[in-house]
Design an enzyme around this catalytic site. Structure first.
Site, PDB file in Angstrom:
ATOM      1  N   THR A  71       0.844  -1.205   0.000  1.00 27.92           N
ATOM      2  CA  THR A  71       0.000   0.000   0.000  1.00 27.92           C
ATOM      3  C   THR A  71       0.879   1.255   0.000  1.00 27.92           C
ATOM      4  O   THR A  71       0.400   2.355   0.273  1.00 27.92           O
ATOM      5  CB  THR A  71      -0.906   0.050   1.255  1.00 27.92           C
ATOM      6  OG1 THR A  71      -0.043   0.011   2.409  1.00 27.92           O
ATOM      7  CG2 THR A  71      -1.877  -1.122   1.300  1.00 27.92           C
TER       8      THR A  71
ATOM      9  N   VAL B 124       5.141  -7.783   8.940  1.00 31.39           N
ATOM     10  CA  VAL B 124       6.328  -8.546   8.536  1.00 31.39           C
ATOM     11  C   VAL B 124       7.164  -9.023   9.719  1.00 31.39           C
ATOM     12  O   VAL B 124       7.998  -9.920   9.569  1.00 31.39           O
ATOM     13  CB  VAL B 124       7.233  -7.746   7.555  1.00 31.39           C
ATOM     14  CG1 VAL B 124       6.518  -7.502   6.243  1.00 31.39           C
ATOM     15  CG2 VAL B 124       7.711  -6.445   8.162  1.00 31.39           C
TER      16      VAL B 124
ATOM     17  N   ASP C  82      18.195  -0.954  -9.097  1.00 28.87           N
ATOM     18  CA  ASP C  82      18.777   0.378  -9.247  1.00 28.87           C
ATOM     19  C   ASP C  82      18.055   0.924 -10.473  1.00 28.87           C
ATOM     20  O   ASP C  82      18.365   0.549 -11.606  1.00 28.87           O
ATOM     21  CB  ASP C  82      20.289   0.298  -9.509  1.00 28.87           C
ATOM     22  CG  ASP C  82      20.911   1.688  -9.554  1.00 28.87           C
ATOM     23  OD1 ASP C  82      20.239   2.607 -10.086  1.00 28.87           O
ATOM     24  OD2 ASP C  82      22.036   1.880  -9.082  1.00 28.87           O
ATOM     25  N   HIS C  83      17.050   1.780 -10.251  1.00 30.05           N
ATOM     26  CA  HIS C  83      16.153   2.100 -11.368  1.00 30.05           C
ATOM     27  C   HIS C  83      16.869   2.848 -12.502  1.00 30.05           C
ATOM     28  O   HIS C  83      16.366   2.891 -13.615  1.00 30.05           O
ATOM     29  CB  HIS C  83      14.888   2.830 -10.891  1.00 30.05           C
ATOM     30  CG  HIS C  83      15.144   4.220 -10.418  1.00 30.05           C
ATOM     31  ND1 HIS C  83      15.576   4.491  -9.152  1.00 30.05           N
ATOM     32  CD2 HIS C  83      15.023   5.405 -11.046  1.00 30.05           C
ATOM     33  CE1 HIS C  83      15.729   5.793  -9.029  1.00 30.05           C
ATOM     34  NE2 HIS C  83      15.399   6.384 -10.162  1.00 30.05           N
TER      35      HIS C  83
ATOM     36  N   LYS D  33      16.798   2.673 -17.269  1.00 31.78           N
ATOM     37  CA  LYS D  33      16.599   3.805 -18.182  1.00 31.78           C
ATOM     38  C   LYS D  33      17.148   3.482 -19.568  1.00 31.78           C
ATOM     39  O   LYS D  33      18.241   2.917 -19.700  1.00 31.78           O
ATOM     40  CB  LYS D  33      17.268   5.066 -17.623  1.00 31.78           C
ATOM     41  CG  LYS D  33      16.553   5.587 -16.361  1.00 31.78           C
ATOM     42  CD  LYS D  33      17.168   6.877 -15.878  1.00 31.78           C
ATOM     43  CE  LYS D  33      16.671   7.264 -14.493  1.00 31.78           C
ATOM     44  NZ  LYS D  33      15.397   7.942 -14.467  1.00 31.78           N
TER      45      LYS D  33
ATOM     46  N   HIS E 152      23.684   4.675  -8.143  1.00 29.62           N
ATOM     47  CA  HIS E 152      23.447   5.060  -9.539  1.00 29.62           C
ATOM     48  C   HIS E 152      24.739   5.460 -10.257  1.00 29.62           C
ATOM     49  O   HIS E 152      25.023   5.006 -11.362  1.00 29.62           O
ATOM     50  CB  HIS E 152      22.459   6.233  -9.625  1.00 29.62           C
ATOM     51  CG  HIS E 152      21.221   6.022  -8.807  1.00 29.62           C
ATOM     52  ND1 HIS E 152      20.542   4.830  -8.801  1.00 29.62           N
ATOM     53  CD2 HIS E 152      20.540   6.845  -7.966  1.00 29.62           C
ATOM     54  CE1 HIS E 152      19.494   4.937  -7.999  1.00 29.62           C
ATOM     55  NE2 HIS E 152      19.475   6.143  -7.478  1.00 29.62           N
TER      56      HIS E 152
ATOM     57  N   LYS F 164      21.153  18.220  -5.206  1.00 28.12           N
ATOM     58  CA  LYS F 164      19.774  18.699  -5.186  1.00 28.12           C
ATOM     59  C   LYS F 164      19.776  20.216  -5.311  1.00 28.12           C
ATOM     60  O   LYS F 164      20.786  20.863  -5.037  1.00 28.12           O
ATOM     61  CB  LYS F 164      19.115  18.303  -3.860  1.00 28.12           C
ATOM     62  CG  LYS F 164      18.889  16.806  -3.769  1.00 28.12           C
ATOM     63  CD  LYS F 164      17.888  16.476  -2.699  1.00 28.12           C
ATOM     64  CE  LYS F 164      17.589  14.997  -2.678  1.00 28.12           C
ATOM     65  NZ  LYS F 164      16.826  14.531  -3.845  1.00 28.12           N
TER      66      LYS F 164
HETATM   67  P1  NAD Z   1       6.083   3.889   2.000  1.00 25.02           P
HETATM   68  O1  NAD Z   1       6.443   4.364   3.363  1.00 25.02           O
HETATM   69  O2  NAD Z   1       5.148   4.676   1.169  1.00 25.02           O
HETATM   70  O3  NAD Z   1       5.487   2.407   2.111  1.00 25.02           O
HETATM   71  C1  NAD Z   1       5.927   1.462   3.052  1.00 25.02           C
HETATM   72  C2  NAD Z   1       4.960   0.294   3.082  1.00 25.02           C
HETATM   73  O4  NAD Z   1       5.391  -0.631   4.083  1.00 25.02           O
HETATM   74  C3  NAD Z   1       3.503   0.636   3.426  1.00 25.02           C
HETATM   75  O5  NAD Z   1       2.676  -0.193   2.632  1.00 25.02           O
HETATM   76  C4  NAD Z   1       3.398   0.232   4.914  1.00 25.02           C
HETATM   77  O6  NAD Z   1       2.077  -0.079   5.283  1.00 25.02           O
HETATM   78  C5  NAD Z   1       4.290  -0.995   4.925  1.00 25.02           C
HETATM   79  N1  NAD Z   1       4.799  -1.364   6.262  1.00 25.02           N
HETATM   80  C6  NAD Z   1       5.508  -0.619   7.143  1.00 25.02           C
HETATM   81  N2  NAD Z   1       5.801  -1.339   8.256  1.00 25.02           N
HETATM   82  C7  NAD Z   1       5.256  -2.581   8.078  1.00 25.02           C
HETATM   83  C8  NAD Z   1       5.230  -3.785   8.835  1.00 25.02           C
HETATM   84  N3  NAD Z   1       5.818  -3.893  10.053  1.00 25.02           N
HETATM   85  N4  NAD Z   1       4.598  -4.860   8.304  1.00 25.02           N
HETATM   86  C9  NAD Z   1       4.011  -4.781   7.097  1.00 25.02           C
HETATM   87  N5  NAD Z   1       4.015  -3.692   6.323  1.00 25.02           N
HETATM   88  C10 NAD Z   1       4.621  -2.591   6.813  1.00 25.02           C
HETATM   89  O7  NAD Z   1       7.472   3.628   1.254  1.00 25.02           O
HETATM   90  P2  NAD Z   1       7.768   3.720  -0.334  1.00 25.02           P
HETATM   91  O8  NAD Z   1       8.026   5.125  -0.693  1.00 25.02           O
HETATM   92  O9  NAD Z   1       6.733   2.967  -1.068  1.00 25.02           O
HETATM   93  O10 NAD Z   1       9.178   2.978  -0.433  1.00 25.02           O
HETATM   94  C11 NAD Z   1       9.321   1.585  -0.329  1.00 25.02           C
HETATM   95  C12 NAD Z   1      10.764   1.188  -0.595  1.00 25.02           C
HETATM   96  O11 NAD Z   1      11.127   1.629  -1.892  1.00 25.02           O
HETATM   97  C13 NAD Z   1      11.780   1.811   0.354  1.00 25.02           C
HETATM   98  O12 NAD Z   1      12.835   0.885   0.527  1.00 25.02           O
HETATM   99  C14 NAD Z   1      12.301   3.027  -0.423  1.00 25.02           C
HETATM  100  O13 NAD Z   1      13.597   3.393  -0.030  1.00 25.02           O
HETATM  101  C15 NAD Z   1      12.279   2.473  -1.826  1.00 25.02           C
HETATM  102  N6  NAD Z   1      12.163   3.489  -2.874  1.00 25.02           N
HETATM  103  C16 NAD Z   1      11.041   4.277  -2.975  1.00 25.02           C
HETATM  104  C17 NAD Z   1      10.943   5.209  -4.002  1.00 25.02           C
HETATM  105  C18 NAD Z   1       9.711   6.065  -4.179  1.00 25.02           C
HETATM  106  O14 NAD Z   1       9.673   6.784  -5.192  1.00 25.02           O
HETATM  107  N7  NAD Z   1       8.749   6.023  -3.303  1.00 25.02           N
HETATM  108  C19 NAD Z   1      11.992   5.356  -4.912  1.00 25.02           C
HETATM  109  C20 NAD Z   1      13.113   4.540  -4.785  1.00 25.02           C
HETATM  110  C21 NAD Z   1      13.174   3.614  -3.762  1.00 25.02           C
END
Ligand code: NAD
Length: 495
Positions: free
Chosen positions: A15, A89, A182-183, A187, A245, A341
């Site tokens: 979510t 988790v 590593d997105h 690209k 990156h 940044k």
């Molecule tokens: P977020 O905080 O929006 O989502 C975290 C999710 O983990 C949520 O669904 C939350 O409900 C769940 N969660 C938290 N604790 C939990 C637990 N104990 N048990 C079960 N579920 C639990 O984070 P995000 O932005 O979606 O990022 C997720 C990962 O992706 C991170 O490692 C982040 O560094 C990486 N990331 C995100 C982006 C981005 O654009 N959002 C970009 C690059 C990397």
């Protein structure tokens, strides 16, 4: 003709922001193209309670937010493959419930036991999840089936923590089952580096220290920290951008030609290149890397006054550095890198600067001609994708003088509409089991060992922050770094 792949996806953090913004729309694209059809199912998990209908509604909304028709039959059919499971988790008992759901969907959709576990949540949970997936029997034991683990960044915050995490994951998954995202590797133009180098005699035969003077890699961001401040302040530009990156891009530029275009061969060459990257001693780390933090301008507060940033933060929002490879191909040809940044613009580019001709025959004593410019091959990664090659040519007039001209190739707007998003490519690669565009553990470990040394030196000194103006290209020290070597950044603000 797309090949349909069969798999169950389990998204931890299902979510979260990344799942809704990138992962589900990317899966939908794979579905539209036929890479996924009837034999796939998705379980989204997170702590909160939700039923399947609500989850499917949220998935359709995520498709709509990324420009799709959420009310189309395709979107409805696609979302009917989505199931939700509340799951903490850290609670081992929850994994048996998840296993039951996974086994049921496996039968229902005839998935043949293929499983992809996507960890899209805070990295502190990665080890626990991997361990419980194995101990609670979630990994499929079907003959010929695959179990794959996809890991989001960051992968550790230094070599020791990364190794600890890797050791934890390796207790459940083999290296070839782990896909570290590593997105940048998804690209289009980063993948094009290999085509450009190994598909062209003209390029590859000159790709060494005899003909290349220096290579510059710039990842420039226009925005500040926005809502990521609490994460970013613990990380900084060196860990957030350079370790992953930039090191990945540099290793693709520096590597030798792989034996074949396979993930194993490409990874082997990237690792070999990283092994010859010089790890600096204290004095060289201090000279060859500079850092910055943005100040304020007009309504824009300085970094230390952004929400959720401590007023005495010494986190760097800018890094520039010089990398040296001690090998036959690159000895004496530096790679300059910079990222930050709140810079002038948002773009990523690579500038390959060739040596000037050894003799400039146009610069005879009475000539008014300006000295020949260096040939520069620029790879534009984003926002526009393409190449540009700067050559010297005669000016189009009666006299004889030379001027730099550019041969440009830009991917046209019509074509780039069909370019898959990095996450779509990477999810497709995971489905195919192709690890080419993911970071392997040896790559990650060499990158950390290099970066740790810079960090160690920086941690000994109090930086003079803030030291650059928003919308510039960083602090004066970044200019001095390259000018000291009698060179300049190819991308400059006044050009
Ligand atoms: P977020 O905080 O929006 O989502 C975290 C999710 O983990 C949520 O669904 C939350 O409900 C769940 N969660 C938290 N604790 C939990 C637990 N104990 N048990 C079960 N579920 C639990 O984070 P995000 O932005 O979606 O990022 C997720 C990962 O992706 C991170 O490692 C982040 O560094 C990486 N990331 C995100 C982006 C981005 O654009 N959002 C970009 C690059 C990397």
């Amino acid at each position: 003709m797309a090949t349909e792949r069969k798999a169950l996806f389990v998204f931890f953090g299902g979510t979260g922001d990344l799942a809704y913004r990138k992962l589900y729309p990317s899966l939908f694209n794979l579905y539209r193209k036929g890479n996924l059809r009837s034999h796939f199912a998705v379980i989204g998990t997170s702590r909160q309670a939700m039923d399947d209908d609500k989850f499917r509604e949220a998935v359709r909304k995520s498709l709509a937010d990324s420009g799709n028709r959420a009310d189309s039959k395709e979107a409805t059919d696609f979302s009917s493959h989505f199931y939700y499971q509340a799951h903490d988790v850290t609670n081992t008992a929850h994994y048996s419930v998840l296993k039951e759901a996974a086994d049921k969907l496996d039968k229902k959709y005839k998935l043949e036991g293929n499983r992809i576990f996507y960890l899209s949540m805070a990295p502190q949970f990665f080890g626990t999840i991997a361990q419980d997936l194995k101990s609670q029997g979630l990994m499929s034991t079907n003959k010929g089936a695959f179990n794959r683990l996809v890991i989001e960044k960051p992968f550790g915050r230094d070599y020791d923590s990364a190794k600890q995490l890797n050791d934890a994951l390796s207790k459940s998954f083999e290296e070839e089952q782990i896909f570290r995202i590593d997105h940048y590797l998804g690209k289009e133009m980063i993948q094009n580096i290999e085509a450009l180098r190994f598909g062209n005699t003209l390029v590859e035969s000159l790709w060494n220290n005899r003909y290349i003077d220096n290579i510059q890699v710039t990842l420039s961001e226009k925005l500040g920290v926005e809502e990521r401040a609490s994460y970013y302040d613990n990380s900084g530009a060196l860990r957030d951008m350079v370790q992953n990156h930039i090191m990945q891009i540099v290793s693709l530029l520096a590597m030798e030609q792989p034996v074949a275009f396979t993930d194993t061969d490409i990874r082997a060459e990237k690792v070999k290149a990283l092994r010859s990257l010089r790890v600096y001693n204290v004095a060289d780390a201090a000279t060859n890397f500079v850092r910055g933090q943005y100040g304020s301008i007009n309504d824009q507060p300085d970094y230390r006054h952004e929400d959720n940033v401590p007023e005495d933060s010494t986190t760097e929002t800018f890094v520039a550095g010089k990398l040296l490879f001690d090998n036959y191909r690159w000895s004496g040809t530096p790679f300059y890198v910079r990222t930050g940044k709140m810079l002038a613009d948002k773009f990523t580019r690579v500038d390959v600067v060739f040596k000037r001709p050894l003799v400039d025959i146009f610069a005879f004593p009475q000539s008014q001609n300006t000295p020949l410019a260096a040939n520069v091959l620029t790879i534009f990664v984003e926002p526009h994708a393409g190449f540009s090659l700067q050559l010297n040519a005669k000016t189009n007039d009666a006299g004889f003088s030379t001027e730099p001209i550019k041969l440009d190739y830009l991917v046209d707007a019509e074509k780039s509409k069909d370019t898959p998003e990095p996450y779509e490519r990477l999810l497709h690669d995971v489905l195919k089991g192709d690890g080419t565009n993911f970071s392997s553990w040896p790559e990650v470990s060499y990158a950390w060992k290099f970066v740790d040394q810079i960090r160690r030196v920086w941690d000994l000194q109090e930086p003079q922050f803030p030291n650059y103006t928003p919308h510039s290209m960083g602090p004066a020290a970044a200019e001095e770094l390259i000018q000291r070597d009698h060179r300049e950044w190819i991308y400059r603000l006044n050009k």
